[in-house]
Design a protein around this motif. Structure first.
Motif, PDB file in Angstrom:
ATOM      1  N   LEU A 160       0.707  -1.196  -0.009  1.00 36.09           N
ATOM      2  CA  LEU A 160       0.020   0.136  -0.020  1.00 36.09           C
ATOM      3  C   LEU A 160       0.783   1.354   0.045  1.00 36.09           C
ATOM      4  O   LEU A 160       0.653   2.191  -0.885  1.00 36.09           O
ATOM      5  N   ALA A 161       2.018   1.181   0.774  1.00 37.38           N
ATOM      6  CA  ALA A 161       2.749   2.570   0.819  1.00 37.38           C
ATOM      7  C   ALA A 161       3.412   2.727  -0.641  1.00 37.38           C
ATOM      8  O   ALA A 161       3.492   3.857  -1.126  1.00 37.38           O
ATOM      9  N   THR A 162       3.773   1.735  -1.179  1.00 40.52           N
ATOM     10  CA  THR A 162       4.263   1.972  -2.557  1.00 40.52           C
ATOM     11  C   THR A 162       3.024   2.397  -3.573  1.00 40.52           C
ATOM     12  O   THR A 162       3.288   3.191  -4.353  1.00 40.52           O
ATOM     13  N   ARG A 163       1.915   1.850  -3.478  1.00 39.45           N
ATOM     14  CA  ARG A 163       0.760   2.647  -4.268  1.00 39.45           C
ATOM     15  C   ARG A 163       0.499   3.845  -3.973  1.00 39.45           C
ATOM     16  O   ARG A 163       0.123   4.697  -4.983  1.00 39.45           O
ATOM     17  N   TYR A 164       0.796   4.362  -2.699  1.00 38.28           N
ATOM     18  CA  TYR A 164       0.654   5.794  -2.372  1.00 38.28           C
ATOM     19  C   TYR A 164       1.592   6.464  -3.180  1.00 38.28           C
ATOM     20  O   TYR A 164       1.460   7.840  -3.909  1.00 38.28           O
ATOM     21  N   ILE A 165       2.801   6.249  -3.120  1.00 37.32           N
ATOM     22  CA  ILE A 165       3.882   6.683  -4.061  1.00 37.32           C
ATOM     23  C   ILE A 165       3.662   6.797  -5.392  1.00 37.32           C
ATOM     24  O   ILE A 165       3.933   7.907  -6.187  1.00 37.32           O
ATOM     25  N   ASN A 166       3.101   5.865  -6.046  1.00 38.63           N
ATOM     26  CA  ASN A 166       2.653   5.723  -7.450  1.00 38.63           C
ATOM     27  C   ASN A 166       1.846   6.659  -7.933  1.00 38.63           C
ATOM     28  O   ASN A 166       1.810   7.212  -8.795  1.00 38.63           O
ATOM     29  N   ALA A 167       0.707   6.812  -6.872  1.00 34.97           N
ATOM     30  CA  ALA A 167      -0.348   7.750  -7.025  1.00 34.97           C
ATOM     31  C   ALA A 167       0.154   9.230  -7.113  1.00 34.97           C
ATOM     32  O   ALA A 167      -0.053  10.179  -7.775  1.00 34.97           O
TER      33      ALA A 167
ATOM     34  N   PRO B 179      12.130   6.808  -4.908  1.00 34.73           N
ATOM     35  CA  PRO B 179      11.461   7.614  -3.904  1.00 34.73           C
ATOM     36  C   PRO B 179      11.024   8.871  -4.715  1.00 34.73           C
ATOM     37  O   PRO B 179      11.653   9.181  -5.950  1.00 34.73           O
ATOM     38  N   LEU B 180      10.076   9.450  -4.036  1.00 33.81           N
ATOM     39  CA  LEU B 180       9.674  10.890  -4.714  1.00 33.81           C
ATOM     40  C   LEU B 180      10.535  11.886  -4.026  1.00 33.81           C
ATOM     41  O   LEU B 180      10.681  11.860  -3.082  1.00 33.81           O
ATOM     42  N   THR B 181      10.490  12.909  -4.959  1.00 35.03           N
ATOM     43  CA  THR B 181      11.158  13.976  -4.526  1.00 35.03           C
ATOM     44  C   THR B 181      10.187  15.132  -4.772  1.00 35.03           C
ATOM     45  O   THR B 181      10.006  15.366  -5.982  1.00 35.03           O
ATOM     46  N   HIS B 182      10.072  15.939  -3.711  1.00 38.25           N
ATOM     47  CA  HIS B 182       8.941  17.138  -3.902  1.00 38.25           C
ATOM     48  C   HIS B 182       9.950  18.410  -4.555  1.00 38.25           C
ATOM     49  O   HIS B 182      11.013  18.827  -4.109  1.00 38.25           O
TER      50      HIS B 182
ATOM     51  N   PRO C 119       8.597   4.767   0.561  1.00 35.40           N
ATOM     52  CA  PRO C 119       7.524   3.553   1.150  1.00 35.40           C
ATOM     53  C   PRO C 119       8.236   2.907   2.226  1.00 35.40           C
ATOM     54  O   PRO C 119       9.603   2.508   2.075  1.00 35.40           O
ATOM     55  N   LEU C 120       7.524   2.462   3.113  1.00 36.55           N
ATOM     56  CA  LEU C 120       8.063   1.583   4.248  1.00 36.55           C
ATOM     57  C   LEU C 120       7.270   0.309   4.296  1.00 36.55           C
ATOM     58  O   LEU C 120       6.226   0.084   3.387  1.00 36.55           O
ATOM     59  N   GLY C 121       7.548  -0.738   5.204  1.00 37.41           N
ATOM     60  CA  GLY C 121       7.034  -2.139   5.001  1.00 37.41           C
ATOM     61  C   GLY C 121       7.775  -3.128   3.941  1.00 37.41           C
ATOM     62  O   GLY C 121       8.575  -2.727   3.407  1.00 37.41           O
ATOM     63  N   ASP C 122       6.834  -4.151   3.900  1.00 36.70           N
ATOM     64  CA  ASP C 122       7.261  -5.383   2.830  1.00 36.70           C
ATOM     65  C   ASP C 122       6.770  -4.632   1.519  1.00 36.70           C
ATOM     66  O   ASP C 122       5.853  -4.840   1.308  1.00 36.70           O
ATOM     67  N   LEU C 123       7.812  -4.119   0.639  1.00 36.97           N
ATOM     68  CA  LEU C 123       7.461  -3.511  -0.655  1.00 36.97           C
ATOM     69  C   LEU C 123       6.973  -4.567  -1.595  1.00 36.97           C
ATOM     70  O   LEU C 123       6.038  -4.232  -2.469  1.00 36.97           O
ATOM     71  N   SER C 124       7.192  -5.852  -1.352  1.00 34.25           N
ATOM     72  CA  SER C 124       6.873  -6.985  -2.424  1.00 34.25           C
ATOM     73  C   SER C 124       5.675  -7.621  -1.900  1.00 34.25           C
ATOM     74  O   SER C 124       5.224  -8.442  -2.469  1.00 34.25           O
TER      75      SER C 124
ATOM     76  N   PRO D  91       1.732  -7.464  -1.664  1.00 35.01           N
ATOM     77  CA  PRO D  91       0.595  -6.721  -1.873  1.00 35.01           C
ATOM     78  C   PRO D  91      -0.471  -6.777  -0.554  1.00 35.01           C
ATOM     79  O   PRO D  91      -1.412  -5.942  -0.847  1.00 35.01           O
ATOM     80  N   GLU D  92      -0.241  -7.791   0.063  1.00 38.56           N
ATOM     81  CA  GLU D  92      -1.088  -7.879   1.472  1.00 38.56           C
ATOM     82  C   GLU D  92      -0.645  -6.894   2.548  1.00 38.56           C
ATOM     83  O   GLU D  92      -1.413  -6.743   3.596  1.00 38.56           O
ATOM     84  N   ASP D  93       0.344  -6.168   2.431  1.00 31.10           N
ATOM     85  CA  ASP D  93       1.117  -5.226   3.432  1.00 31.10           C
ATOM     86  C   ASP D  93       0.224  -4.051   3.229  1.00 31.10           C
ATOM     87  O   ASP D  93       0.357  -3.175   2.459  1.00 31.10           O
ATOM     88  N   HIS D  94      -0.830  -3.722   4.311  1.00 29.23           N
ATOM     89  CA  HIS D  94      -1.704  -2.656   3.985  1.00 29.23           C
ATOM     90  C   HIS D  94      -1.403  -1.616   5.196  1.00 29.23           C
ATOM     91  O   HIS D  94      -2.126  -0.800   5.428  1.00 29.23           O
ATOM     92  N   GLY D  95      -0.308  -1.609   5.584  1.00 32.99           N
ATOM     93  CA  GLY D  95       0.349  -0.530   6.666  1.00 32.99           C
ATOM     94  C   GLY D  95       0.345   0.757   6.227  1.00 32.99           C
ATOM     95  O   GLY D  95      -0.165   1.658   6.822  1.00 32.99           O
ATOM     96  N   GLY D  96       0.642   0.982   5.009  1.00 36.28           N
ATOM     97  CA  GLY D  96       0.469   2.236   4.175  1.00 36.28           C
ATOM     98  C   GLY D  96       1.378   3.304   4.935  1.00 36.28           C
ATOM     99  O   GLY D  96       1.250   4.688   4.898  1.00 36.28           O
TER     100      GLY D  96
END
Length: 182
Positions: free
Chosen positions: A70-77, A93-96, A105-110, A112-117
Motif C-alpha cells: 500500500l505504501a508503494t501504491r501511495y507513492i505511485n499515485a 522515491p519521490l522528491t518534492h 515507502p515503508l514495510g514489505d514492498l513486495s 501486496p497484502e501489506d496494508h500498513g501504508g
C-alpha cells in the motif's frame, strides 16, 4: 617485574579504546576549511556524515518497479501530481520539486497484502519522519490540485478568478513582458 607492576598499575587492558563501527570500517581522511569543519561538527560530525552516506546508499537501492504494498501504491499515485513531476526516475522515491523532501515507502514492498501504508518523509539534512500514507496523500492531492488550477489560470475567465488567481495572472503577464517570455 616491569615498572608498571611495581607501582600497581596495569598495562594496556583488553576492551580499551574506541570500539569499531563495523568489521570492515576504515579511516577516511577529509580535508575541510575551518568554516566547513565547524558546520560538520554542528551537524553531528562523523556520525551525521555516515548517516547521510547510508541514506544515499539506501536511496540508490530502492527499486519500486516490482513493489506492490500500500505504501508503494501511495507513492505511485502521488507520482502523478505536479509537485512530483520533476522525478525522472520512476523506480525510486519521490522528491518534492519545491522543498527537496523525499517520500519513501515503508514495510514489505513486495507484499501486496501489506496494508500498513506507512511512508517515510526525509527532509534535506537527513531528518526522517514516519507518516500516515493516506494523510500525506490527501495533503499532496490538495496541493497538486491547487498547483494545477493556478498554473492554468488563463483557462479561468477573469470574472471567476479568486483574488489569488487574479494576482497570479497579473504577475504572470508582468513578468512575461518584462523578461520577454511571451
Amino acid at each position: 617485574m616491569s615498572p608498571n607492576e611495581l607501582i600497581g598499575r596495569g598495562g594496556a587492558g583488553r576492551g580499551q579504546g574506541r570500539k569499531p563501527i563495523s568489521d570492515d570500517a576504515r579511516p577516511y581522511k577529509l580535508l575541510l576549511p575551518a568554516e566547513l569543519r565547524a558546520k560538520l561538527d554542528e551537524l553531528g560530525g562523523a556520525e551525521w556524515l555516515r548517516s547521510q552516506l547510508s541514506l544515499a546508499v539506501y536511496l540508490d537501492e530502492i527499486n519500486l518497479e516490482s513493489a506492490m504494498n500500500l505504501a508503494t501504491r501511495y507513492i505511485n499515485a502521488m507520482r502523478q501530481l505536479p509537485q512530483y513531476f520533476s522525478n525522472l526516475d520512476s523506480r525510486g522515491p519521490l522528491t518534492h520539486v519545491m522543498t527537496g523532501v523525499r517520500v519513501l515507502p515503508l514495510g514489505d514492498l513486495s507484499d501486496p497484502e501489506d496494508h500498513g501504508g506507512v511512508l517515510e518523509v526525509v527532509y534535506p539534512g537527513g531528518h526522517r519522519v514516519e507518516v500516515n500514507g493516506h494523510a500525506l496523500y490527501q495533503m499532496a492531492l490538495a496541493e497538486g490540485v491547487r498547483w494545477e488550477i493556478d498554473s492554468n489560470v488563463d483557462d479561468i475567465p477573469p470574472r471567476k478568478r479568486d483574488v489569488y488567481q487574479a494576482r497570479i495572472a497579473d504577475l504572470d503577464e508582468h513578468l512575461r513582458r518584462k523578461h520577454s517570455l511571451i
